[in-house]
Write a protein that holds these residues in place. Structure first.
Motif, short mmCIF file in Angstrom:
data_model
loop_
_atom_site.label_atom_id
_atom_site.label_comp_id
_atom_site.label_asym_id
_atom_site.label_seq_id
_atom_site.Cartn_x
_atom_site.Cartn_y
_atom_site.Cartn_z
N THR A 66 0.86 -1.19 0.00
CA THR A 66 0.00 0.00 0.00
C THR A 66 0.89 1.24 0.00
OG1 THR A 66 -0.15 -0.17 2.42
CG2 THR A 66 -1.96 -1.11 1.13
N GLN A 99 2.53 4.82 -0.10
CA GLN A 99 2.11 6.19 0.22
C GLN A 99 3.36 7.05 0.38
OE1 GLN A 99 -1.23 7.36 0.81
NE2 GLN A 99 -1.85 5.41 -0.07
N ASN A 159 2.29 3.33 6.52
CA ASN A 159 1.38 3.26 5.38
C ASN A 159 0.08 2.55 5.79
OD1 ASN A 159 1.83 0.23 4.58
ND2 ASN A 159 3.87 1.11 4.87
N PRO A 160 -0.96 2.61 4.97
CA PRO A 160 -2.29 2.14 5.41
C PRO A 160 -2.36 0.70 5.89
CG PRO A 160 -2.49 3.47 3.44
CD PRO A 160 -1.03 3.29 3.66
N SER A 161 -1.57 -0.21 5.32
CA SER A 161 -1.68 -1.62 5.72
C SER A 161 -0.71 -1.99 6.83
CB SER A 161 -1.44 -2.54 4.51
OG SER A 161 -0.11 -2.43 4.05
N ASN A 175 -9.09 -3.93 5.68
CA ASN A 175 -8.08 -3.05 5.10
C ASN A 175 -7.70 -3.49 3.69
OD1 ASN A 175 -4.83 -2.64 4.79
ND2 ASN A 175 -5.80 -0.87 5.77
N THR A 176 -7.59 -4.81 3.49
CA THR A 176 -7.28 -5.33 2.15
C THR A 176 -8.40 -5.04 1.17
OG1 THR A 176 -5.98 -7.11 3.16
CG2 THR A 176 -6.62 -7.40 0.87
N LYS A 231 -10.28 -2.52 1.15
CA LYS A 231 -10.22 -1.10 0.81
C LYS A 231 -9.06 -0.76 -0.11
CE LYS A 231 -9.92 3.51 2.93
NZ LYS A 231 -9.84 4.25 4.23
N HIS A 232 -7.89 -1.33 0.16
CA HIS A 232 -6.67 -0.90 -0.54
C HIS A 232 -6.19 -1.88 -1.61
CE1 HIS A 232 -5.95 2.56 2.09
NE2 HIS A 232 -6.33 1.80 3.10
N GLN A 233 -6.56 -3.16 -1.52
CA GLN A 233 -6.15 -4.15 -2.52
C GLN A 233 -7.36 -5.02 -2.89
OE1 GLN A 233 -2.72 -5.65 -0.06
NE2 GLN A 233 -1.56 -5.31 -1.95
N TYR A 238 2.45 -2.10 -5.41
CA TYR A 238 1.06 -2.25 -5.82
C TYR A 238 0.51 -1.00 -6.52
CZ TYR A 238 -3.72 -4.03 -5.58
OH TYR A 238 -4.97 -4.51 -5.90
#
Length: 486
Positions: free
Chosen positions: A156, A158, A178-180, A245-246, A248-250, A391
């Protein structure tokens, strides 16, 4: 030597092979370092020699795991310059400093206090020795922090900008956190404690099944099961948040994990327990699931919508069968770990925890499952990120070294397999022999070994902490049994 595969495919296999061997040793040493710190703290508080004897036993296994972890980590890092030099050139300004921080803040801390921890009994005060043990345990956790930060940034990304085709940092706080990262760090830390606690439980279960009922074995079994109870239940909660979280972001990774092809716009998504994903025809050839449960778990809504794989271009999808099944291996083993710990509570209440041979067999079987679940989780994470190395920013094929050939990578892969099988296979065999030998009442049966400065003629290294002949397994076990009968 290309084995019929491309340089990219072979480079990915080589990195997967080396990192799979590597991860099992740090996971062991992270958990055991913290276990050793707890044992020594308990000994300082109670002066019960049981804790000190357990410390002296488990530090041998820790030393072997730590030594092999260092060696395998060094080998793995060289591949960034050989097979993945383009990744290092493009993203190295971020991943390079993060790995450097790990060396400066964690490895130096571990190396600075490891010698005192391994060889300091009788040479420093008990409090100084405990401080050294604590610093090593903290160092292993700091190391995990930076490694997970670097890998999570690749998942993720950033806090960066792209200038002239190079990824450059713009916000280190956003890069590190970072977000994850919080979810993946918590997930990995809990997994490391599960790996080591299951190792302790499996070892004690083996000796209980063989008839040992002394306090060393019972204490190991009890402490290990309490840790499995805490960490396995905690992992369920962390895993749920990590999944959100996954999502949302992946989202493509999450869709592959669930074998979910069509976005459920007008109906609830089932939770698939079994499926045979067919990537060519973009469907599941066979599937069996629980209606509505997928939406409920992933969105916390009974009819929540989850994006399907068909909403992503075919070239942006991971290998669905691998991700789908590796995730289910991890979760299934996790549920068995919860079952193991809950069963132990029931047996404690009945007063038969140390007498139930069927449960001891269950514990032995579960001993290595922490490693299997750990590897399955990393397969889910890394294969699920494909085809991206960073990613959504950099594709894996773009990170491959331009000059490397399939024959070169294939030859080095064969060499890695042969050397790793001999070197680390011997190390694992050595650990298993130590486990089979079991803990013994060292302090109550023989005087403390002390020596002044200059006693040792050669430098001491981690593996020097194991100072016994493993083929002679009768003395320590028999002594422990004799003490128990006395």
């Amino acid at each position: 030597m290309s084995l019929g595969l491309t340089a990219l495919e072979l480079a990915r296999i080589q990195f997967a092979f080396t990192v799979s061997f590597h991860i099992i040793f740090p996971a062991t040493s992270i958990g055991l370092a913290c276990f050793l710190a707890v044992l020594e703290w308990k000994w300082l508080r109670t002066q019960d020699p049981i804790y000190k004897d357990l410390f002296k036993y488990w530090i041998k296994i820790f030393a072997v795991a730590f030594g092999m972890g260092v060696v395998s980590g060094v080998v793995m890092s060289y591949q960034f310059g050989t097979n993945w030099s383009e990744f290092s050139r493009i993203a190295g300004s971020i991943t390079g400093p993060l790995l450097t921080y790990e060396v400066l803040s964690a490895f130096f801390l571990e190396a600075g206090f490891l010698g005192i921890m391994l060889f300091g009994w009788g040479r420093v005060s008990p409090k100084v020795h405990f401080f050294a043990t604590l610093m090593v345990a903290i160092g292993t956790c700091i190391s995990m922090f930076w490694i997970l930060s670097s890998n999570s940034w690749m998942q993720t990304p950033q806090g960066f900008a792209i200038e002239n085709g190079i990824i450059v940092p713009t916000d280190w706080w956003a890069i590190v956190f970072n977000p994850s990262f919080p979810y993946r760090f918590a997930h990995m830390a809990t997994a490391a404690f599960l790996v080591s606690s299951l190792l302790v439980v499996g070892t004690a279960g083996w000796h209980l099944l063989k008839g040992r009922r002394d306090d060393l074995v019972k204490k190991s079994f009890s402490m290990g099961l309490w840790m499995v109870l805490i960490t396995s239940c905690l992992q369920v909660i962390i895993g749920d948040h990590h999944g959100l979280n996954t999502l949302k972001h992946q989202p493509a990774k999450l869709a592959a994990i669930e074998g979910h092809w069509e976005t459920n716009r007008d109906h609830a998504m089932p939770l698939l327990l079994f499926a045979i994903p067919d990537m060519e025809n973009e469907r599941n050839a066979v599937e069996f699931g629980i209606p509505h449960l997928g939406s409920l778990i992933l969105t916390h809504s009974i009819d929540g919508q989850v994006t399907g794989l068909k909403d992503f271009a075919a070239e942006d999808r991971p290998n669905v069968p691998i991700v789908f099944w590796s995730f289910r291996v991890m979760v299934s083993l996790g549920m068995l770990m919860v079952l193991l710990s809950l069963t132990s509570l029931w047996l404690r209440k009945k007063g038969s925890l140390y007498e139930s041979s069927w449960f001891h067999k269950f514990a032995i079987i579960m001993g290595p499952t922490g490693y299997v679940a750990l590897l399955a989780g990393w397969v889910t994470t890394e294969v699920g990120r494909q085809p991206w190395v960073v990613y959504g920013v950099m594709r894996t094929r773009d990170g491959l070294s331009h000059s490397v050939t399939a024959d070169q990578v294939g030859l080095s892969l064969i060499i890695f397999v042969l050397v790793y099988t001999v070197v680390f296979g011997s190390g694992i065999y050595y650990m298993l022999k130590l486990i089979k030998t079991g803990p013994a009442f060292l302090d109550s049966l023989q005087p403390e070994k002390t020596a002044g400065l200059g006693h040792f003629k050669t430098p001491l290294r981690p593996l020097s902490a194991v100072d016994e002949i493993l083929d002679d397994q009768t003395s320590t076990t028999d002594q422990a049994k004799e003490k128990h009968h006395d």
